[in-house]
Design a protein around this motif. Structure first.
Motif, PDB file in Angstrom:
ATOM      1  N   LEU A 184      -2.943   6.132  -8.105  1.00  0.00           N
ATOM      2  CA  LEU A 184      -1.498   5.947  -8.190  1.00  0.00           C
ATOM      3  C   LEU A 184      -1.061   6.177  -9.624  1.00  0.00           C
ATOM      4  O   LEU A 184      -1.755   5.776 -10.562  1.00  0.00           O
ATOM      5  N   THR A 185       0.086   6.798  -9.803  1.00  0.00           N
ATOM      6  CA  THR A 185       0.634   6.912 -11.146  1.00  0.00           C
ATOM      7  C   THR A 185       1.028   5.519 -11.636  1.00  0.00           C
ATOM      8  O   THR A 185       1.186   4.579 -10.839  1.00  0.00           O
ATOM      9  N   ASP A 186       1.186   5.366 -12.935  1.00  0.00           N
ATOM     10  CA  ASP A 186       1.546   4.062 -13.498  1.00  0.00           C
ATOM     11  C   ASP A 186       2.877   3.561 -12.929  1.00  0.00           C
ATOM     12  O   ASP A 186       3.036   2.360 -12.656  1.00  0.00           O
TER      13      ASP A 186
ATOM     14  N   ALA B 212       0.837  -1.203   0.000  1.00  0.00           N
ATOM     15  CA  ALA B 212       0.000   0.000   0.000  1.00  0.00           C
ATOM     16  C   ALA B 212       0.867   1.245   0.000  1.00  0.00           C
ATOM     17  O   ALA B 212       1.973   1.251   0.554  1.00  0.00           O
ATOM     18  N   GLU B 213       0.354   2.263  -0.620  1.00  0.00           N
ATOM     19  CA  GLU B 213       1.082   3.529  -0.723  1.00  0.00           C
ATOM     20  C   GLU B 213       0.071   4.661  -0.774  1.00  0.00           C
ATOM     21  O   GLU B 213      -1.049   4.499  -1.269  1.00  0.00           O
ATOM     22  N   ALA B 214       0.461   5.802  -0.240  1.00  0.00           N
ATOM     23  CA  ALA B 214      -0.391   6.983  -0.340  1.00  0.00           C
ATOM     24  C   ALA B 214      -0.529   7.378  -1.807  1.00  0.00           C
ATOM     25  O   ALA B 214       0.430   7.274  -2.572  1.00  0.00           O
TER      26      ALA B 214
ATOM     27  N   GLU C 130       5.632  -0.369  -9.400  1.00  0.00           N
ATOM     28  CA  GLU C 130       6.569  -0.668  -8.314  1.00  0.00           C
ATOM     29  C   GLU C 130       5.883  -1.468  -7.210  1.00  0.00           C
ATOM     30  O   GLU C 130       6.461  -2.430  -6.666  1.00  0.00           O
ATOM     31  N   LEU C 131       4.650  -1.095  -6.863  1.00  0.00           N
ATOM     32  CA  LEU C 131       3.916  -1.840  -5.830  1.00  0.00           C
ATOM     33  C   LEU C 131       3.592  -3.250  -6.301  1.00  0.00           C
ATOM     34  O   LEU C 131       3.656  -4.214  -5.530  1.00  0.00           O
ATOM     35  N   GLN C 132       3.226  -3.389  -7.569  1.00  0.00           N
ATOM     36  CA  GLN C 132       2.932  -4.722  -8.109  1.00  0.00           C
ATOM     37  C   GLN C 132       4.166  -5.613  -8.061  1.00  0.00           C
ATOM     38  O   GLN C 132       4.066  -6.794  -7.697  1.00  0.00           O
TER      39      GLN C 132
END
Length: 236
Positions: free
Chosen positions: A136-138, A33-35, A143-145
């Protein structure tokens, strides 16, 4: 932020030469997870008039004034996504006494930190806020994926090792790795921005799920014992 779940099972199979092979298959998922690092503000500009042309002109002028004001205070990308005109005489329950109402809708993309300023400028300029969508930007999503996928595969191996240990075996190389659909998740949409532009967006999570089949092999101690037993059996 991250999380995971896992499950697995052991199977036996024989190849075309009749050699029995054992494999362990595990499934696991991981979440990162990310803001949000991108936001879209949907702004509507209204125009009313005695004619459709006059209503469109007023909506267009108001939208242009809003765009100019927002571009002066924040780095944004603005895209006009809709034009529509309503004839009040044809409406069952008209929203205005004017003969015609025109609406021009724009999507304003900006950083989350700029949303408050965008909302204030848009509403001060006579516009309406349809919704605010955080995303989220692409680059960030990719990066999260990647991080979630790596964590899921690591967890799948950990689960396989536990199952193998229960059978007195060890985990060898991965035979197959398959990705599985994760539960769908949407972006954060916060309608509270219409009344409170101090609202902070919640983190957005990305989940990856995998199914991995591993070869089961003898442990070092088991292999050593088997070798010793073979050597002993050859003695007189």
């Amino acid at each position: 932020m991250s999380g995971w779940v896992a499950a697995g099972f052991i199977t036996r199979s024989a190849d075309r030469w009749g050699v029995t092979a054992r494999t362990v298959t595990t499934t696991a998922s991981a979440t990162q997870a990310e803001a949000p690092d991108s936001a879209t503000v949907a702004v509507t500009a209204l125009g009313e008039g005695a004619s459709a042309a006059r209503a469109r002109e007023r909506a267009r002028n108001r939208a242009a004034a809003i765009r100019t004001a927002i571009e002066a205070i924040a780095e944004v990308t603005i895209e006009t996504v809709d034009h529509r005109v309503t004839n009040s005489a044809a409406a069952f329950d008209p929203e205005t006494d004017a003969a015609f109402r025109a609406v021009e809708e724009c999507h304003i993309r900006c950083e989350p930190a700029a949303v408050e300023a965008v909302v204030v400028e848009a509403t001060d300029g006579g516009g309406g806020i349809d919704h605010v969508q955080f995303s989220l930007t692409d680059t960030t999503r990719a990066e999260l994926q990647d991080a979630a996928m790596t964590a899921a595969v690591d967890r799948a191996r950990e689960k396989a090792e536990r199952l193998a240990a229960a059978e007195g075996l060890a985990v060898g190389s991965a035979q197959t790795i398959t990705t599985q659909p994760a539960r769908p998740g949407g972006e954060a949409v916060d309608n509270a921005w219409e009344s409170d532009p101090a609202v902070h967006p919640a983190p957005i999570s990305v989940t990856e799920r995998v199914e991995v089949a591993y070869e089961l092999v003898a442990t070092e101690s088991t292999a050593a014992a088997a070798t010793a037993a073979t050597d002993d059996s050859g003695k007189d």
